[in-house]
Design an enzyme around this catalytic site. Structure first.
Site, PDB file in Angstrom:
ATOM      1  N   CYS A  89      35.043  -8.447  31.053  1.00 10.11           N
ATOM      2  CA  CYS A  89      34.477  -9.391  31.863  1.00 10.11           C
ATOM      3  C   CYS A  89      35.561 -10.112  32.708  1.00 10.11           C
ATOM      4  O   CYS A  89      36.486  -9.595  33.519  1.00 10.11           O
ATOM      5  CB  CYS A  89      33.422 -10.069  31.217  1.00 10.11           C
ATOM      6  SG  CYS A  89      32.044 -10.638  32.584  1.00 10.11           S
ATOM      7  N   HIS A 197      30.295  -6.044  27.476  1.00  6.83           N
ATOM      8  CA  HIS A 197      30.864  -6.820  26.623  1.00  6.83           C
ATOM      9  C   HIS A 197      30.683  -6.302  25.085  1.00  6.83           C
ATOM     10  O   HIS A 197      29.714  -6.589  24.618  1.00  6.83           O
ATOM     11  CB  HIS A 197      29.898  -8.156  26.555  1.00  6.83           C
ATOM     12  CG  HIS A 197      30.193  -9.153  27.771  1.00  6.83           C
ATOM     13  ND1 HIS A 197      31.191 -10.111  27.509  1.00  6.83           N
ATOM     14  CD2 HIS A 197      29.647  -9.153  28.917  1.00  6.83           C
ATOM     15  CE1 HIS A 197      31.159 -10.628  28.553  1.00  6.83           C
ATOM     16  NE2 HIS A 197      30.355 -10.052  29.644  1.00  6.83           N
ATOM     17  N   GLU A 199      31.877  -7.148  22.408  1.00  7.67           N
ATOM     18  CA  GLU A 199      31.623  -8.074  21.462  1.00  7.67           C
ATOM     19  C   GLU A 199      30.386  -8.780  21.215  1.00  7.67           C
ATOM     20  O   GLU A 199      30.056  -9.431  20.284  1.00  7.67           O
ATOM     21  CB  GLU A 199      32.581  -9.399  21.821  1.00  7.67           C
ATOM     22  CG  GLU A 199      32.193 -10.353  22.758  1.00  7.67           C
ATOM     23  CD  GLU A 199      32.302  -9.970  23.941  1.00  7.67           C
ATOM     24  OE1 GLU A 199      32.710  -8.666  24.518  1.00  7.67           O
ATOM     25  OE2 GLU A 199      32.053 -10.712  25.224  1.00  7.67           O
TER      26      GLU A 199
END
Lengths: 229, 80
Positions: A89, A197, A199
């Site tokens: 990002c 994302h 994560e």
């Protein structure tokens, strides 16, 4: 010896802790936290992660100020030595502004901030980030961005396609990105920038409310690639 | 010395902001607006003996992203 990953925090980063949690969850080793003003990185790093967020309030252009911060000189030097770098990002925006990756991330075509889980198609399965995936496989990973509209001139896009450097595409248009590009690899395949994302998608697949677990596999890919290197 | 740097999206790069502003102008009833492109004006106050090459370097390194943007530098009277 344990897996050594560094997570860089810029003023305005807000996914740095999530990134550190994901890295520790997958590797069992705590990530080393590094502040943007530091001039040096820890030694013997296996991975440098540039997290999402709004570094420097997106002043001038997303990622532009962070790309000039002291630690980025060290990150560029490390990348040139072949240390793997993952930018997610805002981290992807920083990597393009630092010219570690080609192209630029512009305002979403629809002008709106987009925050939802999107379907991605795996395009590259040769890199240390993607070797555990199957070509054409669908992944579900959340996006949360205002400036994710990938742009590069058509020559650059053709080159990226020819060299297999498009890591992921959106399965359907999300933000206006050229050729639906969601993630791009460097020439040596050791720097990956992606808007989604991973994560935020590390919990078991049953817990879909938390984004699923497709992101976890990206981190597992990195670990297996390093283990077999 | 005052310097004005105008940063504009390159021709051919889609400008979602400009398009939204264009729609808004039409919504306000202004007819005949063919196109709108949104750029950025950066005003610098620099030492009088600043090397023009240094100004160009500032633009290339930070003020503009030359992947998507062009820049023009105005100094002197133009820069006022």
């Amino acid at each position: 010896m344990g897996f050594r990953a560094a997570v860089i925090t810029f003023p305005g980063s807000n996914c740095d802790r999530d990134m550190a949690v994901a890295l520790e969850a997958v590797s069992g080793q705590p990530a080393i936290r590094v502040w943007h003003g530091d001039a040096d990185l820890p030694d013997r790093l296996d991975l440098i992660a540039l997290p999402g967020g709004f570094s420097y309030g997106d002043y001038l252009r997303s990622g532009a100020m962070a790309a000039m911060s002291p630690i980025m000189r060290a990150v560029v030097a490390a990348a040139e030595r072949g240390v793997p770098v993952l930018g997610v990002c805002n981290g992807f925006q920083v990597l393009t502004e630092a010219r570690l990756l080609p192209g630029a991330l512009m305002r979403n075509a629809g002008q709106r901030f987009i925050c939802r889980t999107v379907k991605l198609t795996v395009e590259n399965t040769d890199s240390l980030f993607t070797a555990g995936f199957t070509a054409g496989e669908a992944l579900h990973i959340p996006v949360a961005h205002h400036d994710g509209n990938y742009f590069a001139d058509s020559e650059t896009l053709d080159r990226l396609e020819a060299e297999g450097r498009i890591a992921f595409r959106y399965a359907e248009p999300v933000n206006g990105s050229a050729r639906d590009i969601a993630g791009v690899l460097s020439e040596n395949g050791r720097v990956l920038g992606m808007m989604p994302h991973p994560e935020r998608a590390i919990e078991p697949a049953a817990v879909t409310a938390l984004g699923g677990a497709d992101g976890r596999r990206l981190f597992e890919n990195i670990l297996s690639a390093l283990a077999s290197a | 010395m005052k310097v004005r740097v105008l940063v504009r999206l390159k021709p051919g790069v889609l400008d979602p902001q400009g398009r939204a502003v264009h729609h808004a102008l039409e919504g306000l009833g202004f007819a005949g607006v063919e196109d709108v492109r949104v750029g950025r004006l950066i005003e610098l106050d620099v030492a009088d003996d600043t090397d023009p090459a240094a100004l160009t370097e500032m633009c290339e390194k930070l003020l503009a992203n030359t992947v998507i943007e062009n820049f023009t530098i105005e100094t002197g009277e133009g820069g006022k």
